[in-house]
Design an enzyme around this catalytic site. Structure first.
Site, short mmCIF file in Angstrom:
data_model
loop_
_atom_site.label_atom_id
_atom_site.label_comp_id
_atom_site.label_asym_id
_atom_site.label_seq_id
_atom_site.Cartn_x
_atom_site.Cartn_y
_atom_site.Cartn_z
N ASN A 32 5.01 -96.02 51.83
CA ASN A 32 5.83 -97.23 52.06
C ASN A 32 7.31 -96.96 51.79
O ASN A 32 8.12 -97.89 51.80
CB ASN A 32 5.33 -98.41 51.21
CG ASN A 32 5.54 -98.19 49.72
OD1 ASN A 32 6.00 -97.13 49.31
ND2 ASN A 32 5.20 -99.18 48.92
N SER A 34 8.86 -96.44 49.19
CA SER A 34 9.43 -97.13 48.02
C SER A 34 10.10 -96.13 47.07
O SER A 34 11.00 -96.50 46.32
CB SER A 34 8.36 -97.93 47.27
OG SER A 34 7.41 -97.06 46.70
N ASP A 58 2.08 -99.97 53.12
CA ASP A 58 1.85 -100.11 51.69
C ASP A 58 0.34 -100.12 51.44
O ASP A 58 -0.38 -100.90 52.08
CB ASP A 58 2.48 -101.45 51.26
CG ASP A 58 2.55 -101.60 49.75
OD1 ASP A 58 1.60 -101.14 49.08
OD2 ASP A 58 3.54 -102.17 49.27
N SER A 124 -3.27 -87.71 35.28
CA SER A 124 -2.19 -87.12 34.49
C SER A 124 -2.69 -86.70 33.12
O SER A 124 -3.61 -87.32 32.56
CB SER A 124 -1.10 -88.18 34.34
OG SER A 124 -0.17 -87.80 33.37
N TYR A 149 2.07 -97.34 32.47
CA TYR A 149 1.87 -96.30 33.50
C TYR A 149 0.64 -95.46 33.14
O TYR A 149 -0.26 -95.26 33.96
CB TYR A 149 3.11 -95.40 33.62
CG TYR A 149 2.78 -94.09 34.27
CD1 TYR A 149 2.49 -94.02 35.62
CD2 TYR A 149 2.68 -92.91 33.50
CE1 TYR A 149 2.13 -92.82 36.21
CE2 TYR A 149 2.32 -91.72 34.08
CZ TYR A 149 2.04 -91.67 35.44
OH TYR A 149 1.66 -90.49 36.01
N LYS A 153 -3.46 -94.91 34.88
CA LYS A 153 -4.20 -93.68 35.18
C LYS A 153 -5.56 -93.70 34.49
O LYS A 153 -6.58 -93.31 35.07
CB LYS A 153 -3.40 -92.43 34.77
CG LYS A 153 -2.14 -92.23 35.58
CD LYS A 153 -2.44 -91.99 37.06
CE LYS A 153 -1.21 -91.96 37.93
NZ LYS A 153 -1.51 -91.98 39.37
N TYR A 177 -2.78 -83.80 36.20
CA TYR A 177 -1.62 -82.90 36.28
C TYR A 177 -0.91 -82.84 34.95
O TYR A 177 -0.71 -83.85 34.29
CB TYR A 177 -0.57 -83.40 37.27
CG TYR A 177 -1.03 -83.92 38.60
CD1 TYR A 177 -2.17 -83.42 39.24
CD2 TYR A 177 -0.30 -84.91 39.24
CE1 TYR A 177 -2.55 -83.90 40.47
CE2 TYR A 177 -0.68 -85.40 40.47
CZ TYR A 177 -1.82 -84.90 41.07
OH TYR A 177 -2.18 -85.40 42.29
N PHE A 178 -0.41 -81.66 34.66
CA PHE A 178 0.50 -81.52 33.52
C PHE A 178 1.93 -81.78 34.05
O PHE A 178 2.14 -82.81 34.65
CB PHE A 178 0.21 -80.20 32.79
CG PHE A 178 -1.05 -80.37 31.94
CD1 PHE A 178 -2.29 -80.58 32.54
CD2 PHE A 178 -0.98 -80.46 30.55
CE1 PHE A 178 -3.44 -80.86 31.78
CE2 PHE A 178 -2.12 -80.73 29.79
CZ PHE A 178 -3.35 -80.93 30.41
N ASN A 198 14.47 -89.21 35.04
CA ASN A 198 13.78 -89.32 33.74
C ASN A 198 13.28 -87.97 33.28
O ASN A 198 13.14 -87.72 32.09
CB ASN A 198 12.53 -90.21 33.87
CG ASN A 198 12.89 -91.65 34.18
OD1 ASN A 198 13.71 -92.24 33.48
ND2 ASN A 198 12.29 -92.20 35.22
N ASN A 199 12.97 -87.12 34.24
CA ASN A 199 12.28 -85.86 33.90
C ASN A 199 13.25 -84.72 33.67
O ASN A 199 14.37 -84.72 34.17
CB ASN A 199 11.27 -85.51 35.00
CG ASN A 199 10.18 -86.57 35.14
OD1 ASN A 199 10.07 -87.21 36.18
ND2 ASN A 199 9.42 -86.77 34.10
C1 WQD Z 1 9.56 -83.13 29.24
C2 WQD Z 1 10.23 -82.81 27.91
C3 WQD Z 1 11.35 -84.68 26.91
C4 WQD Z 1 14.43 -85.23 29.92
C5 WQD Z 1 6.28 -87.26 32.25
C6 WQD Z 1 5.28 -88.38 32.21
C7 WQD Z 1 3.93 -87.85 32.49
C8 WQD Z 1 3.88 -87.08 33.77
C9 WQD Z 1 5.02 -86.16 33.98
C10 WQD Z 1 4.10 -88.33 35.84
C11 WQD Z 1 10.05 -83.90 26.86
C12 WQD Z 1 12.34 -83.59 27.29
C13 WQD Z 1 13.34 -84.75 29.22
C14 WQD Z 1 15.74 -85.04 29.37
C15 WQD Z 1 14.76 -83.91 27.50
N1 WQD Z 1 3.50 -87.92 34.83
N2 WQD Z 1 13.51 -84.11 28.02
N3 WQD Z 1 15.85 -84.38 28.18
O1 WQD Z 1 7.50 -86.87 29.46
O2 WQD Z 1 6.27 -84.64 29.47
O3 WQD Z 1 5.92 -86.27 31.30
O4 WQD Z 1 6.27 -86.70 33.56
O5 WQD Z 1 4.43 -88.75 36.71
O6 WQD Z 1 3.03 -88.88 32.49
O7 WQD Z 1 5.31 -88.95 30.92
O8 WQD Z 1 8.05 -85.07 31.19
O9 WQD Z 1 10.09 -84.08 32.14
O10 WQD Z 1 10.20 -86.41 31.14
O11 WQD Z 1 9.92 -84.45 29.62
O12 WQD Z 1 14.94 -83.34 26.42
O13 WQD Z 1 16.75 -85.47 29.94
O14 WQD Z 1 11.65 -82.73 28.15
O15 WQD Z 1 11.70 -85.26 25.70
O16 WQD Z 1 9.94 -83.28 25.62
P1 WQD Z 1 6.95 -85.73 30.21
P2 WQD Z 1 9.63 -85.03 31.09
#
Ligand code: WQD
Length: 338
Positions: A32, A34, A58, A124, A149, A153, A177-178, A198-199
Site C-alpha cells: 500500500n 505506506s 492494503d 522477530s 509492535y 508479532k 529475524y534478528f 530509528n535503526n
Molecule cells: C541496535 C542497537 C541501539 C540507533 C529493532 C527492533 C526489532 C527489529 C529490528 C524490526 C541498539 C543502538 C541504534 C542509534 C544506537 N524488528 N543504536 N544509536 O532495537 O535491536 O531492533 O529493529 O523491525 O524488533 O526493536 O535495532 O538498529 O534500533 O538498534 O546506539 O541511533 O544500536 O541502542 O543497541 P534493535 P536498532
C-alpha cells in the site's frame, strides 16, 4: 509458481522478491506504499530483468485482497506488510494492533477460502525479550513483549498456531529475524527510512554522508565487553534467501504444519564493533557520542541458527563488513533521487 509477497516493495520484501525471481518463482507484489516507494518496483525489474505484477492494495482491505486471490493462481504467501516502529507503536498502539493483526487474519481467511496452503510469516527476535541464555534458540519461552509492535508479532504467532491447531490444511513457517541490515550489492534497492532513522545502520550511513551531524550511541554502561549493546546483524540478501528456502521446505509439507525458525548469523557484534567495521569499509571517520540508554533496549541478543541450517539447509553467507559496505554503497546512490 506464483507467490504473493505482501509488503514486497519494502526493505526485506524487495530483496525477497529478487531472491524469489532468481530461484524461478513468480513473485506478485502487494503493497500500500505506506512505508515504501513505487520506484523500487522498477529497480527490482532492472535487477531480475523482467516485469513484476504489482497491486497497490492494503492487506486490511478484504475485498481488494480477495480480488487478488481470484485473479491469480497463488501457491504461497510471504507476509511482510506490517508497521514496525517500536516507539510509534507505544504512542499509537491501536494503529499497530489493527494493521498488523487484521492483515494477517484477512490473509488466513483468504488462504482457507482459496486453498492457498503455504505461508511464510515475518516474525522477530523481539519475541524473546532479553533471553537468559545466549545464543537464543527457538525453544526459549517468549517473554512479555516490550512494545505493542513486539506484541503484534507474538500475537501473530499465536494466531497462526491456533489456526493450525484447528486442523486447517495450512503449512506455515514463522521466521524470527534478528537485525536485518545492508542492501542489494547492485545498490539499486535498499532500506529507505522515512524521517529520522530509528535503526543503527541507516543512522550510521546518514551520518557518514552528512545528512545527520553525529551518531548517538545509546549507552556505554551495559554489562558487555565494550559497554555497548550486542546484536546479531544479518545481511538482508541472506535473510531474503532464507524465505526462498522456507518456501521450498513448505512445498514438502502436508496437512497442518507450523514451525518457528531463527534467522540470524549466530554471531553477536556490539554497536562499537559495527561503527569500527563501518569506518574500515567506508574509509570514513564516523562522528559519534555516548548518550544515555534508550528505553526498551535489551543488553545482548544473538541467534542459535542450528535449526535454520538443519531444517532449511540455510546459513548466512555474508559478513558484517559485506553488509556495511553494501549499505554504504546504497546510501551514496540514494542522493541521486532524493
Ligand atoms: C541496535 C542497537 C541501539 C540507533 C529493532 C527492533 C526489532 C527489529 C529490528 C524490526 C541498539 C543502538 C541504534 C542509534 C544506537 N524488528 N543504536 N544509536 O532495537 O535491536 O531492533 O529493529 O523491525 O524488533 O526493536 O535495532 O538498529 O534500533 O538498534 O546506539 O541511533 O544500536 O541502542 O543497541 P534493535 P536498532
Amino acid at each position: 509458481m506464483q507467490i504473493l509477497v505482501t509488503g514486497g516493495l519494502g526493505f526485506i520484501g524487495s530483496h525477497t522478491v529478487v531472491a524469489l525471481a532468481e530461484q524461478g518463482f513468480t513473485p506478485i507484489i502487494v503493497d500500500n506504499l505506506s512505508n515504501s516507494e513505487f520506484f523500487i518496483k522498477e529497480r527490482i525489474e532492472q535487477i531480475i530483468g523482467k516485469a513484476v505484477k504489482f497491486y497497490e492494495t492494503d492487506c486490511n482491505d478484504l475485498q481488494a485482497m480477495e480480488k487478488i486471490f481470484q485473479e491469480n493462481a497463488l501457491q504461497g504467501i510471504i507476509h511482510f506488510a506490517a508497521y514496525k516502529a517500536v516507539g510509534e507503536s507505544v504512542a499509537e498502539p491501536l494503529k499497530y494492533y489493527e494493521n498488523n493483526l487484521f492483515s494477517l487474519i484477512n490473509l488466513l481467511k483468504l488462504m482457507q477460502k482459496y486453498a492457498v496452503q503455504k505461508l511464510v510469516f515475518s516474525s522477530s527476535c523481539t519475541v524473546y525479550g532479553q533471553a537468559e541464555k545466549l545464543p537464543v534458540d527457538e525453544s526459549t519461552p517468549t517473554l512479555p513483549a516490550f512494545s505493542p509492535y513486539g506484541n503484534t508479532k507474538q500475537i501473530g504467532e499465536e494466531i497462526l498456531q491456533d489456526v493450525v491447531r484447528s486442523n486447517a490444511d495450512l503449512q506455515i513457517i514463522s521466521l524470527r529475524y534478528f537485525n536485518p541490515i545492508g542492501a542489494h550489492p547492485s545498490a539499486l534497492i535498499g532500506e529507505l527510512p522515512r524521517g529520522v532513522p530509528n535503526n543503527l545502520v541507516p543512522y550510521i550511513t546518514q551520518t557518514a554522508i552528512g545528512k545527520r551531524s553525529i551518531l548517538n550511541v545509546f549507552g556505554n554502561d551495559y554489562p558487555t565487553p565494550d559497554g555497548t549493546c550486542i546484536r546479531d546483524f544479518i545481511h538482508v540478501c541472506d535473510l531474503a534467501e532464507a524465505h526462498v528456502k522456507a518456501l521450498e521446505f513448505l512445498q514438502q509439507q502436508n496437512g497442518s504444519f507450523i514451525d518457528f525458525i531463527n534467522i540470524g548469523t549466530g554471531k553477536g557484534n556490539s554497536v562499537l564493533e559495527v561503527i569500527k567495521t563501518f569506518e574500515q569499509v567506508s574509509g570514513k571517520k564516523l562522528p559519534y557520542q555516548f548518550v544515555p540508554r534508550r528505553s526498551g533496549d535489551v543488553t545482548a541478543i544473538y541467534a542459535d541458527v542450528s535449526k535454520a541450517e538443519k531444517v532449511l539447509g540455510w546459513k548466512a553467507k555474508r559478513t558484517l563488513a559485506d553488509a556495511l559496505a553494501d549499505a554504504w554503497r546504497w546510501e551514496q546512490t540514494i542522493r541521486t533521487y532524493q
